[in-house]
Design a protein around this motif. Structure first.
Motif, PDB file in Angstrom:
ATOM      1  N   LEU A 145      67.118  76.915 -63.960  1.00 50.40           N
ATOM      2  CA  LEU A 145      66.769  75.759 -64.906  1.00 50.40           C
ATOM      3  C   LEU A 145      67.348  74.480 -64.262  1.00 50.40           C
ATOM      4  CD1 LEU A 145      66.727  77.418 -68.255  1.00 50.40           C
ATOM      5  CD2 LEU A 145      64.984  76.931 -66.833  1.00 50.40           C
ATOM      6  N   TYR A 146      68.903  74.488 -64.018  1.00 50.79           N
ATOM      7  CA  TYR A 146      69.532  73.509 -63.634  1.00 50.79           C
ATOM      8  C   TYR A 146      68.868  72.803 -62.321  1.00 50.79           C
ATOM      9  CZ  TYR A 146      73.096  69.959 -63.334  1.00 50.79           C
ATOM     10  OH  TYR A 146      73.943  68.846 -63.254  1.00 50.79           O
ATOM     11  N   ASP A 147      68.608  73.597 -61.281  1.00 50.63           N
ATOM     12  CA  ASP A 147      68.177  73.251 -60.050  1.00 50.63           C
ATOM     13  C   ASP A 147      66.730  72.554 -60.440  1.00 50.63           C
ATOM     14  OD1 ASP A 147      70.045  74.484 -58.480  1.00 50.63           O
ATOM     15  OD2 ASP A 147      69.114  76.159 -57.919  1.00 50.63           O
ATOM     16  N   GLY A 148      66.062  73.069 -61.381  1.00 53.18           N
ATOM     17  CA  GLY A 148      64.693  72.411 -61.375  1.00 53.18           C
ATOM     18  C   GLY A 148      64.848  71.030 -62.192  1.00 53.18           C
ATOM     19  N   TRP A 149      65.658  70.852 -62.837  1.00 55.88           N
ATOM     20  CA  TRP A 149      65.931  69.627 -63.484  1.00 55.88           C
ATOM     21  C   TRP A 149      66.700  68.430 -62.413  1.00 55.88           C
ATOM     22  CZ3 TRP A 149      63.634  68.247 -67.553  1.00 55.88           C
ATOM     23  CH2 TRP A 149      63.573  69.155 -68.555  1.00 55.88           C
ATOM     24  N   ALA A 175      58.197  78.035 -64.756  1.00 55.27           N
ATOM     25  CA  ALA A 175      57.846  78.702 -63.445  1.00 55.27           C
ATOM     26  C   ALA A 175      58.992  79.117 -62.560  1.00 55.27           C
ATOM     27  CB  ALA A 175      56.774  77.699 -62.920  1.00 55.27           C
ATOM     28  N   LEU A 176      60.231  78.374 -62.793  1.00 57.78           N
ATOM     29  CA  LEU A 176      61.089  78.647 -61.981  1.00 57.78           C
ATOM     30  C   LEU A 176      62.035  79.740 -62.223  1.00 57.78           C
ATOM     31  CD1 LEU A 176      62.598  74.926 -61.409  1.00 57.78           C
ATOM     32  CD2 LEU A 176      61.682  76.303 -59.719  1.00 57.78           C
ATOM     33  N   ILE A 177      61.820  80.298 -63.582  1.00 60.22           N
ATOM     34  CA  ILE A 177      62.515  81.400 -64.007  1.00 60.22           C
ATOM     35  C   ILE A 177      62.170  82.692 -63.254  1.00 60.22           C
ATOM     36  CG2 ILE A 177      62.546  83.196 -66.049  1.00 60.22           C
ATOM     37  CD1 ILE A 177      62.506  80.417 -67.725  1.00 60.22           C
ATOM     38  N   GLU A 210      74.343  82.831 -66.865  1.00 63.34           N
ATOM     39  CA  GLU A 210      74.537  82.142 -65.641  1.00 63.34           C
ATOM     40  C   GLU A 210      73.167  82.070 -64.647  1.00 63.34           C
ATOM     41  OE1 GLU A 210      78.186  81.332 -62.299  1.00 63.34           O
ATOM     42  OE2 GLU A 210      78.105  82.953 -63.541  1.00 63.34           O
ATOM     43  N   LEU A 211      72.656  83.267 -64.694  1.00 62.78           N
ATOM     44  CA  LEU A 211      71.451  83.192 -63.463  1.00 62.78           C
ATOM     45  C   LEU A 211      70.459  82.417 -64.007  1.00 62.78           C
ATOM     46  CD1 LEU A 211      69.856  84.561 -61.205  1.00 62.78           C
ATOM     47  CD2 LEU A 211      69.238  86.395 -62.912  1.00 62.78           C
ATOM     48  N   LEU A 212      69.898  82.597 -65.266  1.00 62.88           N
ATOM     49  CA  LEU A 212      68.743  81.448 -65.769  1.00 62.88           C
ATOM     50  C   LEU A 212      69.565  80.088 -65.733  1.00 62.88           C
ATOM     51  CD1 LEU A 212      66.248  81.042 -67.273  1.00 62.88           C
ATOM     52  CD2 LEU A 212      67.229  81.360 -69.350  1.00 62.88           C
ATOM     53  N   LYS A 227      69.796  90.104 -74.305  1.00 61.25           N
ATOM     54  CA  LYS A 227      68.645  89.073 -74.174  1.00 61.25           C
ATOM     55  C   LYS A 227      69.434  87.701 -73.923  1.00 61.25           C
ATOM     56  CE  LYS A 227      64.740  88.610 -76.019  1.00 61.25           C
ATOM     57  NZ  LYS A 227      63.600  88.609 -76.820  1.00 61.25           N
ATOM     58  N   VAL A 228      68.699  86.902 -72.874  1.00 59.50           N
ATOM     59  CA  VAL A 228      69.066  85.461 -72.587  1.00 59.50           C
ATOM     60  C   VAL A 228      68.296  84.510 -73.169  1.00 59.50           C
ATOM     61  CG1 VAL A 228      69.604  83.823 -70.744  1.00 59.50           C
ATOM     62  CG2 VAL A 228      70.286  86.278 -70.250  1.00 59.50           C
ATOM     63  N   TYR A 229      68.790  83.301 -73.830  1.00 58.43           N
ATOM     64  CA  TYR A 229      67.856  82.454 -74.345  1.00 58.43           C
ATOM     65  C   TYR A 229      68.160  81.038 -73.862  1.00 58.43           C
ATOM     66  CZ  TYR A 229      67.959  86.285 -78.178  1.00 58.43           C
ATOM     67  OH  TYR A 229      67.866  87.393 -78.833  1.00 58.43           O
ATOM     68  N   ASP A 230      67.157  80.308 -73.985  1.00 58.88           N
ATOM     69  CA  ASP A 230      67.063  78.807 -73.645  1.00 58.88           C
ATOM     70  C   ASP A 230      66.787  78.210 -74.679  1.00 58.88           C
ATOM     71  OD1 ASP A 230      64.831  77.026 -72.746  1.00 58.88           O
ATOM     72  OD2 ASP A 230      64.545  79.006 -71.742  1.00 58.88           O
ATOM     73  N   VAL A 231      67.576  77.118 -75.282  1.00 61.83           N
ATOM     74  CA  VAL A 231      67.083  76.081 -76.489  1.00 61.83           C
ATOM     75  C   VAL A 231      67.052  74.639 -75.818  1.00 61.83           C
ATOM     76  CG1 VAL A 231      67.871  75.367 -78.716  1.00 61.83           C
ATOM     77  CG2 VAL A 231      68.215  77.684 -77.886  1.00 61.83           C
ATOM     78  N   LEU A 232      65.982  74.199 -76.028  1.00 57.73           N
ATOM     79  CA  LEU A 232      65.869  72.898 -75.391  1.00 57.73           C
ATOM     80  C   LEU A 232      65.276  71.957 -76.844  1.00 57.73           C
ATOM     81  CD1 LEU A 232      65.117  70.911 -73.035  1.00 57.73           C
ATOM     82  CD2 LEU A 232      62.763  71.459 -72.943  1.00 57.73           C
ATOM     83  N   LEU A 233      66.304  70.660 -76.856  1.00 59.36           N
ATOM     84  CA  LEU A 233      65.813  69.882 -77.855  1.00 59.36           C
ATOM     85  C   LEU A 233      65.774  68.398 -77.024  1.00 59.36           C
ATOM     86  CD1 LEU A 233      66.542  68.484 -80.520  1.00 59.36           C
ATOM     87  CD2 LEU A 233      68.795  68.398 -80.429  1.00 59.36           C
ATOM     88  N   GLU A 234      64.586  67.823 -77.747  1.00 57.21           N
ATOM     89  CA  GLU A 234      64.379  66.457 -76.743  1.00 57.21           C
ATOM     90  C   GLU A 234      63.761  65.640 -77.773  1.00 57.21           C
ATOM     91  OE1 GLU A 234      59.784  66.786 -75.262  1.00 57.21           O
ATOM     92  OE2 GLU A 234      60.721  68.879 -75.012  1.00 57.21           O
TER      93      GLU A 234
END
Length: 210
Positions: A129-133, A15-17, A123-125, A177-184
């Motif tokens: 995202l970092y602000d959200g965390w 949602a923050l995106i 950097e924009l994305l 394109k800008v990608y984000d990869v989340l490993l948890e």
């Protein structure tokens, strides 16, 4: 049931995106990732990302998964496709108990909703995202670095939740394109699969790292 808290976090971050957060970026720590991979049935003998340190990662017990809009990558053979019950366009694969998981998104300029005065890019994305965390009450601590992911300059967030779960999230750009990869998952899972993801992500459905 253990995965619910993080899935909620992913939804929040998505949602923050669509909105600019407007905070400054912390100074990042420069790191370099270097890996060489053994062959799979569909892979070349080796795939190398240049670096000063080489680490071999076996892909013998992995499968290649992915989607054209988010790229392709290798995961353990016993992992299965997962769909967040909250919906969303992200691509996800998880262990059978859904505690360990990989979530990938890809954004073009229209999807990222670049506002006046902003510049489209990783950097924009990453800042959003970092602000959200930073404001997520489930987070115990965060660390932000600069690194390499699949040969691209990337931002990496290392996150530990209060319940003990670990997360690594990369944000990078390839082409338009800008990608984000989340490993948890567990600390061991994140440590084990980090080099596999960094080595194998690419836009080729058959060849790791391409």
């Amino acid at each position: 049931m253990k995965n619910k808290s993080v899935l909620g976090s992913v939804t929040l971050l998505s949602a923050l995106i669509v909105a600019a957060c407007g905070t400054g970026e912390k100074k990042a720590l420069e790191t370099t990732v270097a890996l060489t991979t053994e062959a799979t049935t569909t892979a070349p003998t080796t795939t190398t990302i240049a670096s000063s340190e080489t680490k071999e990662v076996s892909l013998a017990d992995t499968q290649r998964v992915g989607r054209e809009d988010v790229g392709y990558f290798n995961v353990p053979k016993d992992w299965v496709a997962y769909k967040d019950p909250n919906g969303g366009p992200q691509f996800q694969y998880a262990s059978k108990d859904s505690y360990n998981m990989i979530t990938i998104n890809g954004y073009d300029k229209d999807q990222l909703h670049v506002n006046a005065g902003e510049t489209f890019g990783a950097e924009l994305l990453a800042n959003r995202l970092y602000d959200g965390w930073q404001y997520n009450p489930k987070v115990e601590k965060t660390q932000k670095e600069k690194t390499k992911f699949a040969g691209e300059d990337a931002f990496l967030f290392k996150i530990q939740l209060k319940d003990g779960k670990y997360l690594f999230q990369w944000v990078f750009q390839r082409g338009e394109k800008v990608y984000d990869v989340l490993l948890e998952g567990t600390e061991n899972t994140v440590a084990t699969l980090r080099p596999v993801l960094e080595q194998t992500w690419g836009l080729d459905s058959k060849t790791p790292g391409q």
